[in-house]
Motif scaffolding. Sequence first.
Motif, PDB file in Angstrom:
ATOM      1  N   ALA A   1       0.829  -1.208   0.000  1.00 24.00           N
ATOM      2  CA  ALA A   1       0.000   0.000   0.000  1.00 24.00           C
ATOM      3  C   ALA A   1       0.860   1.252   0.000  1.00 24.00           C
ATOM      4  N   LEU A   2       1.964   1.239   0.734  1.00 25.19           N
ATOM      5  CA  LEU A   2       2.845   2.410   0.784  1.00 25.19           C
ATOM      6  C   LEU A   2       3.416   2.714  -0.592  1.00 25.19           C
ATOM      7  N   VAL A   3       3.846   1.687  -1.333  1.00 27.04           N
ATOM      8  CA  VAL A   3       4.413   1.898  -2.661  1.00 27.04           C
ATOM      9  C   VAL A   3       3.345   2.444  -3.614  1.00 27.04           C
ATOM     10  N   ASN A   4       2.143   1.895  -3.541  1.00 24.46           N
ATOM     11  CA  ASN A   4       1.062   2.396  -4.406  1.00 24.46           C
ATOM     12  C   ASN A   4       0.761   3.862  -4.121  1.00 24.46           C
ATOM     13  N   GLU A   5       0.783   4.254  -2.862  1.00 19.49           N
ATOM     14  CA  GLU A   5       0.537   5.656  -2.521  1.00 19.49           C
ATOM     15  C   GLU A   5       1.676   6.551  -3.015  1.00 19.49           C
TER      16      GLU A   5
ATOM     17  N   ALA B   1       3.503  -0.101 -13.144  1.00 18.93           N
ATOM     18  CA  ALA B   1       3.746  -0.614 -11.793  1.00 18.93           C
ATOM     19  C   ALA B   1       3.192  -2.020 -11.666  1.00 18.93           C
ATOM     20  N   ARG B   2       3.985  -2.894 -11.099  1.00 20.35           N
ATOM     21  CA  ARG B   2       3.563  -4.266 -10.805  1.00 20.35           C
ATOM     22  C   ARG B   2       3.851  -4.529  -9.330  1.00 20.35           C
ATOM     23  N   VAL B   3       2.856  -4.298  -8.517  1.00 14.32           N
ATOM     24  CA  VAL B   3       3.011  -4.365  -7.066  1.00 14.32           C
ATOM     25  C   VAL B   3       2.235  -5.560  -6.539  1.00 14.32           C
ATOM     26  N   GLU B   4       2.950  -6.477  -5.901  1.00 13.97           N
ATOM     27  CA  GLU B   4       2.293  -7.635  -5.298  1.00 13.97           C
ATOM     28  C   GLU B   4       1.611  -7.205  -4.002  1.00 13.97           C
ATOM     29  N   ASP B   5       0.379  -7.613  -3.828  1.00 18.95           N
ATOM     30  CA  ASP B   5      -0.407  -7.203  -2.666  1.00 18.95           C
ATOM     31  C   ASP B   5       0.017  -7.967  -1.404  1.00 18.95           C
ATOM     32  N   GLY B   6      -0.250  -7.320  -0.271  1.00 20.38           N
ATOM     33  CA  GLY B   6      -0.122  -7.995   1.016  1.00 20.38           C
ATOM     34  C   GLY B   6       1.296  -8.189   1.529  1.00 20.38           C
ATOM     35  N   ILE B   7       2.233  -7.422   1.037  1.00 25.26           N
ATOM     36  CA  ILE B   7       3.609  -7.528   1.538  1.00 25.26           C
ATOM     37  C   ILE B   7       3.752  -6.614   2.751  1.00 25.26           C
TER      38      ILE B   7
ATOM     39  N   GLN C   1      10.619   6.829   5.830  1.00 27.21           N
ATOM     40  CA  GLN C   1      11.899   6.526   5.205  1.00 27.21           C
ATOM     41  C   GLN C   1      11.723   5.595   4.012  1.00 27.21           C
ATOM     42  N   LEU C   2      10.877   4.593   4.142  1.00 20.70           N
ATOM     43  CA  LEU C   2      10.652   3.685   3.025  1.00 20.70           C
ATOM     44  C   LEU C   2       9.972   4.398   1.856  1.00 20.70           C
ATOM     45  N   ARG C   3       9.051   5.303   2.150  1.00 21.79           N
ATOM     46  CA  ARG C   3       8.439   6.104   1.088  1.00 21.79           C
ATOM     47  C   ARG C   3       9.506   6.940   0.374  1.00 21.79           C
ATOM     48  N   GLN C   4      10.454   7.441   1.163  1.00 21.80           N
ATOM     49  CA  GLN C   4      11.522   8.254   0.582  1.00 21.80           C
ATOM     50  C   GLN C   4      12.381   7.437  -0.381  1.00 21.80           C
ATOM     51  N   VAL C   5      12.627   6.169  -0.059  1.00 25.35           N
ATOM     52  CA  VAL C   5      13.389   5.322  -0.980  1.00 25.35           C
ATOM     53  C   VAL C   5      12.659   5.193  -2.310  1.00 25.35           C
ATOM     54  N   VAL C   6      11.341   4.939  -2.261  1.00 30.32           N
ATOM     55  CA  VAL C   6      10.556   4.826  -3.487  1.00 30.32           C
ATOM     56  C   VAL C   6      10.625   6.132  -4.277  1.00 30.32           C
ATOM     57  N   GLU C   7      10.474   7.255  -3.592  1.00 32.90           N
ATOM     58  CA  GLU C   7      10.507   8.552  -4.274  1.00 32.90           C
ATOM     59  C   GLU C   7      11.871   8.835  -4.884  1.00 32.90           C
ATOM     60  N   ILE C   8      12.940   8.473  -4.193  1.00 34.87           N
ATOM     61  CA  ILE C   8      14.286   8.705  -4.721  1.00 34.87           C
ATOM     62  C   ILE C   8      14.516   7.892  -5.989  1.00 34.87           C
ATOM     63  N   LEU C   9      14.104   6.634  -5.985  1.00 37.06           N
ATOM     64  CA  LEU C   9      14.304   5.787  -7.160  1.00 37.06           C
ATOM     65  C   LEU C   9      13.451   6.263  -8.337  1.00 37.06           C
TER      66      LEU C   9
ATOM     67  N   TRP D   1      10.282   4.532 -20.858  1.00 41.65           N
ATOM     68  CA  TRP D   1       9.341   3.967 -19.898  1.00 41.65           C
ATOM     69  C   TRP D   1      10.043   3.754 -18.557  1.00 41.65           C
ATOM     70  N   VAL D   2       9.219   3.643 -17.531  1.00 43.96           N
ATOM     71  CA  VAL D   2       9.717   3.364 -16.182  1.00 43.96           C
ATOM     72  C   VAL D   2       8.881   2.227 -15.619  1.00 43.96           C
ATOM     73  N   LEU D   3       9.559   1.168 -15.179  1.00 47.59           N
ATOM     74  CA  LEU D   3       8.871  -0.005 -14.658  1.00 47.59           C
ATOM     75  C   LEU D   3       9.231  -0.184 -13.186  1.00 47.59           C
ATOM     76  N   LEU D   4       8.212  -0.144 -12.339  1.00 47.43           N
ATOM     77  CA  LEU D   4       8.403  -0.389 -10.902  1.00 47.43           C
ATOM     78  C   LEU D   4       7.787  -1.730 -10.555  1.00 47.43           C
ATOM     79  N   THR D   5       8.543  -2.546  -9.815  1.00 45.25           N
ATOM     80  CA  THR D   5       8.088  -3.876  -9.424  1.00 45.25           C
ATOM     81  C   THR D   5       8.337  -4.089  -7.946  1.00 45.25           C
ATOM     82  N   LEU D   6       7.344  -4.630  -7.263  1.00 51.80           N
ATOM     83  CA  LEU D   6       7.491  -5.040  -5.866  1.00 51.80           C
ATOM     84  C   LEU D   6       6.976  -6.454  -5.748  1.00 51.80           C
TER      85      LEU D   6
END
Length: 400
Positions: free
Chosen positions: A259-263, A281-287, A295-303, A316-321
């Motif tokens: 959820a944090l990555v999606n936000e 974005a390809r984000v696996e649910d429930g992690i 801080q973790l949100r900041q890592v996503v934003e920096i990348l 293109w930009v591909l994000l995967t979790l």
Amino acid sequence: MIRKLRVKLVCILMALLTVMLGVTFGLVLHFTQQSLEAESLRTLEALANNWQTASSPGLDDGTRVPYFALEINARGDIITTRGGYFDLSDREKLQKLIDIAVNSEDDIGEVPDYGLRFYRVVTRTSWRVVFADTSAETTTLHSLIRTLAIASAAALAVFFVMSLLLARWLVRPVARAWDQQRQFVADASHELKTPLTVILTNAELLQAPGYDAPARSRFAGSILTMSQQMRGLVESLLELARVDAGRAQDAQTELDLSALVNEALLPFEPVLFEAGHTLTARVEDGIRVRGNAAQLRQVVEILLDNARKYAQPGGWVLLTLARQGGRHCVLSVADPGAPLTPQECRDIFKRFYRVDHVRAMNHSYGLGLAIAARIAEAHRGRIWAESSGGINTFYFTMPI
């Protein structure tokens, strides 16, 4: 400074080792001396208390301590002599020894001038005094001292070499941190120098007469732009300092990383679209993980911001979790861009590092990925970059 620290470490180690060797060898010498003396006294006591078993001259009773025994009457005359280890014909010398033994306050004593130890027993009719030679003890102790001295010198020489190597190994992280600190100060000073120069120059032009309103407006705009860049740099430095101080570990709670990555993705969709990039974005649910949400949100934003700056135009930009095994999860951000060498993939996480002049002109201070690396370390994770086939991919993994 580093050299002085290394010298201090060597001195401390050598001092400790010297004290340990001194105490150890001192105890060895002490107990050896006590053992030899105890053996001599046991022999003297046995001979003095069992007078009839004392050897006649020339006989071997198995005693390892050279001795002779005298029996003296009340007038001080020698009644009998026993023991075949010494020449007992010198009556003057024997009389001196008798005087010393008889006049002694203790039943046990030593005669250093003759290298003898005596044990005295008083009976109803006489004194019985047994003398033992201590020269063998002295020779043994002197030999032991020489052996210990040679062993100590050899041990100290070996320990000195080992201390040099150990001090060099111990100081290596300090030296590396010291070099990084000096480089950090130099880089920060360099980054601040340019905007400060622009601000000072435009401030002087604002004060100078002869410029019209549009020109003054341009000067003020330059000052504002440089001030905003300086604020961004200072904020990045403060954030890096907070992460270095371990504050990324503060307020860690269990959270839904999916959820944090999606936000965190939502604000970047229009930004990347405006820059001409397609975000997938390809984000696996429930992690779920344990960490600091900010801080973790900041890592996503920096990348994602890094991908926005350096992805090829129209790319293109591909994000995967996704989960990795049963104990870790992996966040990756990939985009087509200028290929990175293996060395650049390692150096790109250093502070103020920028691959080339184009990156330097893209309003980047080279601190974002360094901050992300420190956050990953604080969360017991790892971050790294790979470049293959014109695709640059940044990975961030942490425990679930």
